[in-house]
Scaffold this motif. Sequence first.
Motif, PDB file in Angstrom:
ATOM      1  N   ALA A 129    -134.438  95.780  -9.192  1.00 22.31           N
ATOM      2  CA  ALA A 129    -134.916  95.294  -7.898  1.00 22.31           C
ATOM      3  C   ALA A 129    -136.058  96.168  -7.388  1.00 22.31           C
ATOM      4  CB  ALA A 129    -133.766  95.272  -6.895  1.00 22.31           C
ATOM      5  N   PHE A 130    -135.927  97.476  -7.568  1.00 22.68           N
ATOM      6  CA  PHE A 130    -136.977  98.404  -7.125  1.00 22.68           C
ATOM      7  C   PHE A 130    -138.280  98.131  -7.862  1.00 22.68           C
ATOM      8  CE2 PHE A 130    -139.502 102.225  -7.365  1.00 22.68           C
ATOM      9  CZ  PHE A 130    -139.417 102.770  -6.093  1.00 22.68           C
ATOM     10  N   GLN A 131    -138.218  98.003  -9.179  1.00 18.22           N
ATOM     11  CA  GLN A 131    -139.427  97.804  -9.974  1.00 18.22           C
ATOM     12  C   GLN A 131    -140.135  96.507  -9.609  1.00 18.22           C
ATOM     13  OE1 GLN A 131    -138.027  98.071 -14.016  1.00 18.22           O
ATOM     14  NE2 GLN A 131    -137.511 100.252 -13.850  1.00 18.22           N
ATOM     15  N   ARG A 132    -139.378  95.433  -9.433  1.00 22.25           N
ATOM     16  CA  ARG A 132    -140.005  94.145  -9.137  1.00 22.25           C
ATOM     17  C   ARG A 132    -140.580  94.104  -7.722  1.00 22.25           C
ATOM     18  NH1 ARG A 132    -136.276  92.717 -13.150  1.00 22.25           N
ATOM     19  NH2 ARG A 132    -134.450  92.851 -11.814  1.00 22.25           N
ATOM     20  N   LEU A 133    -139.906  94.726  -6.773  1.00 25.61           N
ATOM     21  CA  LEU A 133    -140.449  94.772  -5.421  1.00 25.61           C
ATOM     22  C   LEU A 133    -141.667  95.690  -5.362  1.00 25.61           C
ATOM     23  CD1 LEU A 133    -140.209  93.945  -2.446  1.00 25.61           C
ATOM     24  CD2 LEU A 133    -138.672  95.895  -2.104  1.00 25.61           C
ATOM     25  N   ASN A 134    -141.603  96.810  -6.048  1.00 25.86           N
ATOM     26  CA  ASN A 134    -142.710  97.755  -6.049  1.00 25.86           C
ATOM     27  C   ASN A 134    -143.952  97.163  -6.709  1.00 25.86           C
ATOM     28  OD1 ASN A 134    -143.725 100.379  -5.407  1.00 25.86           O
ATOM     29  ND2 ASN A 134    -143.540 100.958  -7.557  1.00 25.86           N
ATOM     30  N   ALA A 135    -143.740  96.279  -7.681  1.00 26.51           N
ATOM     31  CA  ALA A 135    -144.866  95.655  -8.392  1.00 26.51           C
ATOM     32  C   ALA A 135    -145.511  94.536  -7.575  1.00 26.51           C
ATOM     33  CB  ALA A 135    -144.385  95.099  -9.730  1.00 26.51           C
ATOM     34  N   LEU A 136    -144.873  94.136  -6.494  1.00 28.74           N
ATOM     35  CA  LEU A 136    -145.404  93.068  -5.658  1.00 28.74           C
ATOM     36  C   LEU A 136    -146.624  93.565  -4.895  1.00 28.74           C
ATOM     37  CD1 LEU A 136    -144.730  90.128  -4.707  1.00 28.74           C
ATOM     38  CD2 LEU A 136    -143.520  91.179  -2.784  1.00 28.74           C
ATOM     39  N   ALA A 137    -147.756  92.901  -5.072  1.00 26.07           N
ATOM     40  CA  ALA A 137    -148.995  93.320  -4.410  1.00 26.07           C
ATOM     41  C   ALA A 137    -148.972  92.918  -2.941  1.00 26.07           C
ATOM     42  CB  ALA A 137    -150.195  92.691  -5.113  1.00 26.07           C
ATOM     43  N   GLY A 138    -149.154  93.881  -2.063  1.00 23.44           N
ATOM     44  CA  GLY A 138    -149.187  93.595  -0.633  1.00 23.44           C
ATOM     45  C   GLY A 138    -147.834  93.215  -0.076  1.00 23.44           C
ATOM     46  N   LYS A 139    -147.857  92.534   1.063  1.00 20.99           N
ATOM     47  CA  LYS A 139    -146.625  92.104   1.708  1.00 20.99           C
ATOM     48  C   LYS A 139    -146.055  90.887   0.994  1.00 20.99           C
ATOM     49  CE  LYS A 139    -148.468  93.595   6.181  1.00 20.99           C
ATOM     50  NZ  LYS A 139    -148.931  93.136   7.518  1.00 20.99           N
ATOM     51  N   ALA A 140    -144.763  90.673   1.163  1.00 18.48           N
ATOM     52  CA  ALA A 140    -144.119  89.503   0.561  1.00 18.48           C
ATOM     53  C   ALA A 140    -144.756  88.236   1.100  1.00 18.48           C
ATOM     54  CB  ALA A 140    -142.623  89.515   0.855  1.00 18.48           C
ATOM     55  N   GLY A 141    -145.137  87.343   0.204  1.00 24.32           N
ATOM     56  CA  GLY A 141    -145.762  86.087   0.600  1.00 24.32           C
ATOM     57  C   GLY A 141    -147.249  86.162   0.834  1.00 24.32           C
ATOM     58  N   ALA A 142    -147.836  87.357   0.645  1.00 25.18           N
ATOM     59  CA  ALA A 142    -149.277  87.512   0.890  1.00 25.18           C
ATOM     60  C   ALA A 142    -150.104  86.612  -0.017  1.00 25.18           C
ATOM     61  CB  ALA A 142    -149.677  88.974   0.698  1.00 25.18           C
ATOM     62  N   ALA A 143    -149.598  86.355  -1.234  1.00 26.39           N
ATOM     63  CA  ALA A 143    -150.340  85.521  -2.177  1.00 26.39           C
ATOM     64  C   ALA A 143    -150.505  84.091  -1.656  1.00 26.39           C
ATOM     65  CB  ALA A 143    -149.625  85.498  -3.525  1.00 26.39           C
ATOM     66  N   LEU A 144    -149.605  83.643  -0.790  1.00 23.17           N
ATOM     67  CA  LEU A 144    -149.668  82.272  -0.284  1.00 23.17           C
ATOM     68  C   LEU A 144    -150.749  82.091   0.773  1.00 23.17           C
ATOM     69  CD1 LEU A 144    -145.859  81.454   0.053  1.00 23.17           C
ATOM     70  CD2 LEU A 144    -147.404  80.864  -1.822  1.00 23.17           C
ATOM     71  N   THR A 145    -151.193  83.180   1.374  1.00 21.39           N
ATOM     72  CA  THR A 145    -152.190  83.062   2.444  1.00 21.39           C
ATOM     73  C   THR A 145    -153.546  82.597   1.919  1.00 21.39           C
ATOM     74  OG1 THR A 145    -152.766  85.414   2.246  1.00 21.39           O
ATOM     75  CG2 THR A 145    -151.050  84.829   3.832  1.00 21.39           C
ATOM     76  N   SER A 146    -153.759  82.670   0.610  1.00 20.43           N
ATOM     77  CA  SER A 146    -155.023  82.194   0.032  1.00 20.43           C
ATOM     78  C   SER A 146    -154.991  80.694  -0.248  1.00 20.43           C
ATOM     79  CB  SER A 146    -155.328  82.952  -1.263  1.00 20.43           C
ATOM     80  OG  SER A 146    -154.306  82.732  -2.230  1.00 20.43           O
ATOM     81  N   ASN A 147    -153.844  80.067  -0.057  1.00 20.28           N
ATOM     82  CA  ASN A 147    -153.717  78.627  -0.256  1.00 20.28           C
ATOM     83  C   ASN A 147    -154.097  77.923   1.052  1.00 20.28           C
ATOM     84  OD1 ASN A 147    -152.618  75.927  -0.404  1.00 20.28           O
ATOM     85  ND2 ASN A 147    -151.317  76.596  -2.100  1.00 20.28           N
ATOM     86  N   GLU A 148    -155.316  77.402   1.097  1.00 18.12           N
ATOM     87  CA  GLU A 148    -155.824  76.816   2.336  1.00 18.12           C
ATOM     88  C   GLU A 148    -154.994  75.618   2.791  1.00 18.12           C
ATOM     89  OE1 GLU A 148    -159.952  75.919   2.140  1.00 18.12           O
ATOM     90  OE2 GLU A 148    -160.536  77.952   1.550  1.00 18.12           O
ATOM     91  N   TRP A 149    -154.497  74.834   1.834  1.00 17.12           N
ATOM     92  CA  TRP A 149    -153.703  73.663   2.186  1.00 17.12           C
ATOM     93  C   TRP A 149    -152.415  74.076   2.883  1.00 17.12           C
ATOM     94  CZ3 TRP A 149    -148.984  71.523   0.312  1.00 17.12           C
ATOM     95  CH2 TRP A 149    -148.730  70.209   0.707  1.00 17.12           C
ATOM     96  N   LEU A 150    -151.724  75.094   2.318  1.00 13.74           N
ATOM     97  CA  LEU A 150    -150.501  75.576   2.945  1.00 13.74           C
ATOM     98  C   LEU A 150    -150.777  76.170   4.313  1.00 13.74           C
ATOM     99  CD1 LEU A 150    -148.403  77.352   0.145  1.00 13.74           C
ATOM    100  CD2 LEU A 150    -147.840  75.248   1.373  1.00 13.74           C
ATOM    101  N   MET A 151    -151.852  76.929   4.433  1.00 17.04           N
ATOM    102  CA  MET A 151    -152.160  77.572   5.703  1.00 17.04           C
ATOM    103  C   MET A 151    -152.551  76.543   6.767  1.00 17.04           C
ATOM    104  SD  MET A 151    -151.367  80.678   5.271  1.00 17.04           S
ATOM    105  CE  MET A 151    -150.096  80.026   4.168  1.00 17.04           C
ATOM    106  N   SER A 152    -153.134  75.414   6.356  1.00 14.86           N
ATOM    107  CA  SER A 152    -153.445  74.358   7.336  1.00 14.86           C
ATOM    108  C   SER A 152    -152.166  73.766   7.897  1.00 14.86           C
ATOM    109  CB  SER A 152    -154.304  73.274   6.682  1.00 14.86           C
ATOM    110  OG  SER A 152    -153.558  72.537   5.710  1.00 14.86           O
TER     111      SER A 152
END
Length: 277
Positions: free
Chosen positions: A121-144
């Motif tokens: 759990a530590f390794q997978r969370l530590n490998a996560l870039a930025g905050k949880a869900g940050a990758a979704l903020t680049s999806n313009e459709w979802l953000m709309s």
Amino acid sequence: APRCSTCSDPGALYETMPANPLASLTLILYEYPFNESIRTMLRLEHLFDRLGTLMGRDAALDHHFALVTLFEIMDVASRADLKSDLLKELERHKAQLQSYRGLPGVEDQRLDQIIQHIEGAFQRLNALAGKAGAALTSNEWLMSIRSRISIPGGTCEFDLPAYFNWQQHAPAQRRKDLMNWAQSLMPLAEALKVLLSLLRDAGAPHKVAATAGQFQQSLPANKVYHLLRVRLDPALGLIPEISGHRLMVSIRLMRQDDEGRLRQISEDAAFELTLCS
């Protein structure tokens, strides 16, 4: 055992964890966090449970509220220090468990399994870039959708025709999309499950009595508790009103009257109490 970050169903992560053998399906469980960190963890656990349930259904309306829940998780997980706090807690539990190695009555093989779960759990969370869900903020459709989903009626077909079109897709396709969007949140879900399972397992339940509906217990100054758990027989029709801090716990047992107002009972009643450190 907790699943890895590549699991396909957020709800399944919770279902695969072993249940507390002391838990009884006939009792209603209430939990009370003693600090803000545990409060946030319980809120996120609640949201992940809801997400898994809604994603498993077929109705477009259920998948709409699954998306609402996904955005709520992102909002809660946006706290700047959440990821670092979880990583520190995982490290703390790992160090504590490692100190038990070789002690009488400790099964080293089982201990190694638990430590491996924590390390994963530590390794997978530590490998996560930025905050949880940050990758979704680049999806313009979802953000709309996210920008309008908090507006009453803001996701009608004339406001978001592309979203309305997505809701007409086959349930399997919508579910696949939801699972894909949820993948970046899975390391967070796994870390939460491991930490909350360790915390809950650290407490020993015992029966207590509330005299005239009132129970109080002093807590030792040299020990820090993080979570309180109360189990009540639903046949009693009681609702606990819990307050507490590091030195004292107070529980009032209430019952709703015909108008829905809560009133403290006058009779004695027993319930199960667990303090988790």
